[in-house]
Every structure is written in structure tokens, then in C-alpha cells.
Design a protein around this motif. Structure first.
Motif, PDB file in Angstrom:
ATOM      1  N   LEU A  47       0.826  -1.206   0.000  1.00 41.91           N
ATOM      2  CA  LEU A  47       0.000   0.000   0.000  1.00 41.91           C
ATOM      3  C   LEU A  47       0.865   1.262   0.000  1.00 41.91           C
ATOM      4  O   LEU A  47       0.546   2.242  -0.676  1.00 41.91           O
ATOM      5  CB  LEU A  47      -0.956  -0.005   1.186  1.00 41.91           C
ATOM      6  N   PHE A  48       1.961   1.221   0.747  1.00 42.66           N
ATOM      7  CA  PHE A  48       2.860   2.374   0.778  1.00 42.66           C
ATOM      8  C   PHE A  48       3.482   2.607  -0.601  1.00 42.66           C
ATOM      9  O   PHE A  48       3.731   3.756  -0.983  1.00 42.66           O
ATOM     10  CB  PHE A  48       3.944   2.217   1.844  1.00 42.66           C
ATOM     11  N   GLY A  49       3.707   1.536  -1.355  1.00 43.85           N
ATOM     12  CA  GLY A  49       4.206   1.689  -2.720  1.00 43.85           C
ATOM     13  C   GLY A  49       3.250   2.496  -3.581  1.00 43.85           C
ATOM     14  O   GLY A  49       3.669   3.358  -4.359  1.00 43.85           O
ATOM     15  N   HIS A  50       1.948   2.223  -3.443  1.00 42.24           N
ATOM     16  CA  HIS A  50       0.957   3.023  -4.165  1.00 42.24           C
ATOM     17  C   HIS A  50       1.037   4.488  -3.724  1.00 42.24           C
ATOM     18  O   HIS A  50       1.110   5.402  -4.543  1.00 42.24           O
ATOM     19  CB  HIS A  50      -0.467   2.523  -3.897  1.00 42.24           C
ATOM     20  N   ILE A  51       1.033   4.687  -2.417  1.00 45.65           N
ATOM     21  CA  ILE A  51       1.006   6.048  -1.865  1.00 45.65           C
ATOM     22  C   ILE A  51       2.287   6.815  -2.181  1.00 45.65           C
ATOM     23  O   ILE A  51       2.257   8.026  -2.396  1.00 45.65           O
ATOM     24  CB  ILE A  51       0.724   5.997  -0.346  1.00 45.65           C
ATOM     25  N   PHE A  52       3.425   6.133  -2.208  1.00 43.32           N
ATOM     26  CA  PHE A  52       4.688   6.793  -2.565  1.00 43.32           C
ATOM     27  C   PHE A  52       4.548   7.516  -3.905  1.00 43.32           C
ATOM     28  O   PHE A  52       4.927   8.678  -4.040  1.00 43.32           O
ATOM     29  CB  PHE A  52       5.823   5.762  -2.635  1.00 43.32           C
ATOM     30  N   PHE A  53       3.963   6.810  -4.890  1.00 43.06           N
ATOM     31  CA  PHE A  53       3.819   7.430  -6.204  1.00 43.06           C
ATOM     32  C   PHE A  53       2.709   8.482  -6.223  1.00 43.06           C
ATOM     33  O   PHE A  53       2.810   9.467  -6.962  1.00 43.06           O
ATOM     34  CB  PHE A  53       3.624   6.364  -7.283  1.00 43.06           C
TER      35      PHE A  53
ATOM     36  N   ARG B  62       2.304  14.492  -6.464  1.00 42.34           N
ATOM     37  CA  ARG B  62       1.605  15.540  -5.712  1.00 42.34           C
ATOM     38  C   ARG B  62       0.115  15.263  -5.558  1.00 42.34           C
ATOM     39  O   ARG B  62      -0.739  16.116  -5.795  1.00 42.34           O
ATOM     40  CB  ARG B  62       1.877  16.902  -6.335  1.00 42.34           C
ATOM     41  N   GLY B  63      -0.179  14.056  -5.123  1.00 40.31           N
ATOM     42  CA  GLY B  63      -1.557  13.652  -4.892  1.00 40.31           C
ATOM     43  C   GLY B  63      -2.103  14.228  -3.597  1.00 40.31           C
ATOM     44  O   GLY B  63      -1.354  14.598  -2.690  1.00 40.31           O
ATOM     45  N   LYS B  64      -3.383  14.285  -3.516  1.00 40.94           N
ATOM     46  CA  LYS B  64      -4.099  14.810  -2.340  1.00 40.94           C
ATOM     47  C   LYS B  64      -5.138  13.802  -1.879  1.00 40.94           C
ATOM     48  O   LYS B  64      -5.515  12.896  -2.600  1.00 40.94           O
ATOM     49  CB  LYS B  64      -4.799  16.135  -2.680  1.00 40.94           C
ATOM     50  N   GLY B  65      -5.637  14.002  -0.672  1.00 42.25           N
ATOM     51  CA  GLY B  65      -6.698  13.155  -0.136  1.00 42.25           C
ATOM     52  C   GLY B  65      -6.236  11.742   0.140  1.00 42.25           C
ATOM     53  O   GLY B  65      -6.975  10.789  -0.091  1.00 42.25           O
ATOM     54  N   ILE B  66      -5.024  11.601   0.659  1.00 39.81           N
ATOM     55  CA  ILE B  66      -4.393  10.293   0.832  1.00 39.81           C
ATOM     56  C   ILE B  66      -4.851   9.620   2.122  1.00 39.81           C
ATOM     57  O   ILE B  66      -4.972  10.258   3.163  1.00 39.81           O
ATOM     58  CB  ILE B  66      -2.864  10.448   0.839  1.00 39.81           C
ATOM     59  N   LYS B  67      -5.070   8.302   2.008  1.00 40.83           N
ATOM     60  CA  LYS B  67      -5.439   7.497   3.179  1.00 40.83           C
ATOM     61  C   LYS B  67      -4.953   6.066   2.941  1.00 40.83           C
ATOM     62  O   LYS B  67      -5.117   5.521   1.853  1.00 40.83           O
ATOM     63  CB  LYS B  67      -6.950   7.512   3.343  1.00 40.83           C
ATOM     64  N   ILE B  68      -4.335   5.481   3.962  1.00 41.60           N
ATOM     65  CA  ILE B  68      -3.934   4.073   3.920  1.00 41.60           C
ATOM     66  C   ILE B  68      -4.771   3.342   4.956  1.00 41.60           C
ATOM     67  O   ILE B  68      -4.825   3.757   6.117  1.00 41.60           O
ATOM     68  CB  ILE B  68      -2.439   3.879   4.246  1.00 41.60           C
ATOM     69  N   ILE B  69      -5.423   2.258   4.538  1.00 42.36           N
ATOM     70  CA  ILE B  69      -6.276   1.480   5.437  1.00 42.36           C
ATOM     71  C   ILE B  69      -5.658   0.099   5.599  1.00 42.36           C
ATOM     72  O   ILE B  69      -5.483  -0.631   4.626  1.00 42.36           O
ATOM     73  CB  ILE B  69      -7.700   1.359   4.870  1.00 42.36           C
ATOM     74  N   ILE B  70      -5.314  -0.233   6.832  1.00 44.90           N
ATOM     75  CA  ILE B  70      -4.752  -1.547   7.138  1.00 44.90           C
ATOM     76  C   ILE B  70      -5.852  -2.392   7.758  1.00 44.90           C
ATOM     77  O   ILE B  70      -6.399  -2.051   8.804  1.00 44.90           O
ATOM     78  CB  ILE B  70      -3.560  -1.453   8.129  1.00 44.90           C
TER      79      ILE B  70
ATOM     80  N   ASN C  47      -0.235   7.720 -13.554  1.00 40.74           N
ATOM     81  CA  ASN C  47      -1.286   6.811 -13.089  1.00 40.74           C
ATOM     82  C   ASN C  47      -0.813   5.364 -13.096  1.00 40.74           C
ATOM     83  O   ASN C  47      -1.102   4.603 -12.174  1.00 40.74           O
ATOM     84  CB  ASN C  47      -2.548   6.972 -13.943  1.00 40.74           C
ATOM     85  N   SER C  48      -0.060   4.983 -14.118  1.00 42.55           N
ATOM     86  CA  SER C  48       0.473   3.617 -14.176  1.00 42.55           C
ATOM     87  C   SER C  48       1.406   3.353 -13.009  1.00 42.55           C
ATOM     88  O   SER C  48       1.331   2.295 -12.374  1.00 42.55           O
ATOM     89  CB  SER C  48       1.212   3.394 -15.499  1.00 42.55           C
ATOM     90  N   LEU C  49       2.276   4.309 -12.714  1.00 42.19           N
ATOM     91  CA  LEU C  49       3.211   4.118 -11.601  1.00 42.19           C
ATOM     92  C   LEU C  49       2.486   4.049 -10.255  1.00 42.19           C
ATOM     93  O   LEU C  49       2.899   3.305  -9.368  1.00 42.19           O
ATOM     94  CB  LEU C  49       4.278   5.207 -11.595  1.00 42.19           C
ATOM     95  N   VAL C  50       1.404   4.798 -10.108  1.00 36.15           N
ATOM     96  CA  VAL C  50       0.618   4.704  -8.873  1.00 36.15           C
ATOM     97  C   VAL C  50       0.119   3.272  -8.691  1.00 36.15           C
ATOM     98  O   VAL C  50       0.247   2.682  -7.620  1.00 36.15           O
ATOM     99  CB  VAL C  50      -0.565   5.705  -8.880  1.00 36.15           C
ATOM    100  N   PHE C  51      -0.435   2.698  -9.759  1.00 38.84           N
ATOM    101  CA  PHE C  51      -1.007   1.353  -9.631  1.00 38.84           C
ATOM    102  C   PHE C  51       0.049   0.253  -9.632  1.00 38.84           C
ATOM    103  O   PHE C  51      -0.174  -0.814  -9.066  1.00 38.84           O
ATOM    104  CB  PHE C  51      -2.073   1.124 -10.700  1.00 38.84           C
ATOM    105  N   LEU C  52       1.203   0.490 -10.229  1.00 39.05           N
ATOM    106  CA  LEU C  52       2.289  -0.494 -10.197  1.00 39.05           C
ATOM    107  C   LEU C  52       3.165  -0.338  -8.952  1.00 39.05           C
ATOM    108  O   LEU C  52       3.955  -1.227  -8.632  1.00 39.05           O
ATOM    109  CB  LEU C  52       3.158  -0.361 -11.456  1.00 39.05           C
ATOM    110  N   GLY C  53       3.012   0.773  -8.252  1.00 38.40           N
ATOM    111  CA  GLY C  53       3.861   1.078  -7.102  1.00 38.40           C
ATOM    112  C   GLY C  53       3.848   0.031  -6.009  1.00 38.40           C
ATOM    113  O   GLY C  53       4.886  -0.265  -5.406  1.00 38.40           O
ATOM    114  N   GLY C  54       2.701  -0.553  -5.731  1.00 43.13           N
ATOM    115  CA  GLY C  54       2.622  -1.577  -4.688  1.00 43.13           C
ATOM    116  C   GLY C  54       3.501  -2.766  -5.024  1.00 43.13           C
ATOM    117  O   GLY C  54       4.294  -3.226  -4.192  1.00 43.13           O
TER     118      GLY C  54
END
Length: 167
Positions: free
Chosen positions: A26-32, A37-45, A82-89
């Protein structure tokens, strides 16, 4: 065949290692998301009722069961970002496997079942995240959403574990 020692390994694997691997993914997604410069970020474990939050991280009752991340905006909003966001995990899972293997190989970490389980769960995440399919909840895998991005089918930019909120 399955003794007390094996039961303790099972408990460690599912209640400690799996949630750590989930967080790395999940942090891999959020890193990208942050990189672009994304906004409205939330990680749910986990899943179930919310237990507590620390910053943008929310931990739920069944912390060992799945997870997700959310964002509402990317300032750099391109096919590549967008691709890197989804491949980031998956990229972070693969990177973590390589780091652990290197540390074990250098003798910094001792070879153990714990690192084997870590690599196993990480590969599990990578495989199911990148395999282009729809999950039972109707959401596509990260791999399938990247395929859709490049085919200009981005009406729904959410994968099974990474959600783009419109609010």
C-alpha cells in the motif's frame, strides 16, 4: 506433522508478516501518489471496524486481513503517473524482497523461515496485483487497471486495493 512450533510460525506469518507485506504494498501506491503531488491520501490496514488512526494511516479491527489506499487527486495526471501509482505496490514488494535477500546474503540478517514467509507473501501480492483480472468485488487488479489506462479506458481509476475518490 503440524506441531506447536508450526502453529507459532503460522501465527507469526498471518498476524505479523502478512500485515507488514500489505503495508509495504500500500505504501508503494502512496509513494507514487505523493511523488505526483496527490491529495486526499489514506492508507487502510485491515478490514472491519476502525480501531485507530495515526495521520493518514487507519488501522481496522482485522488488521491482518487485506487493506487499501485512497487518493482524490494527482497534480501530475498522465498515463505514466497513473500507471506508476497502480504499479507502485508491486514495485515496493519486489524491492523489499531484493533488499531482504541482499541483507540475508550479506549476513546482516540470518536466513530464517520468517524471511522465506516474507518473500512468499510478497510474491503472492505481486502475482495477484499484476495478473490482469477482476476480483470478486468487481474491482480490477492493478495490472488490469494499468492495461485500461493505456487503452484509454480510464472511466474507473480504482483497482482492488487502490481507490481514486471523486469527492
Amino acid at each position: 506433522m503440524f506441531g506447536v512450533n508450526d502453529f507459532l510460525k503460522f501465527i507469526t506469518a498471518f498476524f505479523i508478516i502478512f500485515p507488514v507485506v500489505t503495508f509495504i504494498h500500500l505504501f508503494g501506491h502512496i509513494f507514487f501518489v505523493l511523488l505526483f503531488r496527490g491529495k486526499g491520501i489514506k492508507i487502510i490496514i485491515g478490514s472491519g471496524k476502525k480501531l485507530f488512526s495515526v495521520g493518514v494511516v487507519e488501522v481496522r479491527r482485522f488488521y491482518f486481513s487485506s487493506g487499501g489506499c485512497e487518493y482524490s487527486y494527482l497534480e501530475v495526471d498522465t498515463k505514466v503517473s497513473n500507471s506508476l501509482v497502480f504499479l507502485g505496490g508491486s514495485l515496493f514488494n519486489i524491492l523489499s524482497i531484493l533488499i531482504i535477500n541482499k541483507l540475508v546474503g550479506m549476513g546482516v540478517l540470518s536466513s530464517s523461515i520468517m524471511w522465506y514467509q516474507f518473500a512468499y507473501f510478497s510474491f503472492y501480492f505481486v502475482f495477484f496485483a499484476l495478473f490482469p483480472m477482476d476480483f470478486p468485488d468487481g474491482y480490477p487488479s492493478d495490472g488490469k487497471i494499468v492495461y485500461r489506462i493505456w487503452k484509454n479506458q480510464t472511466e474507473k481509476r480504482s483497482s482492488e486495493d487502490c481507490h481514486w475518490r471523486t469527492n
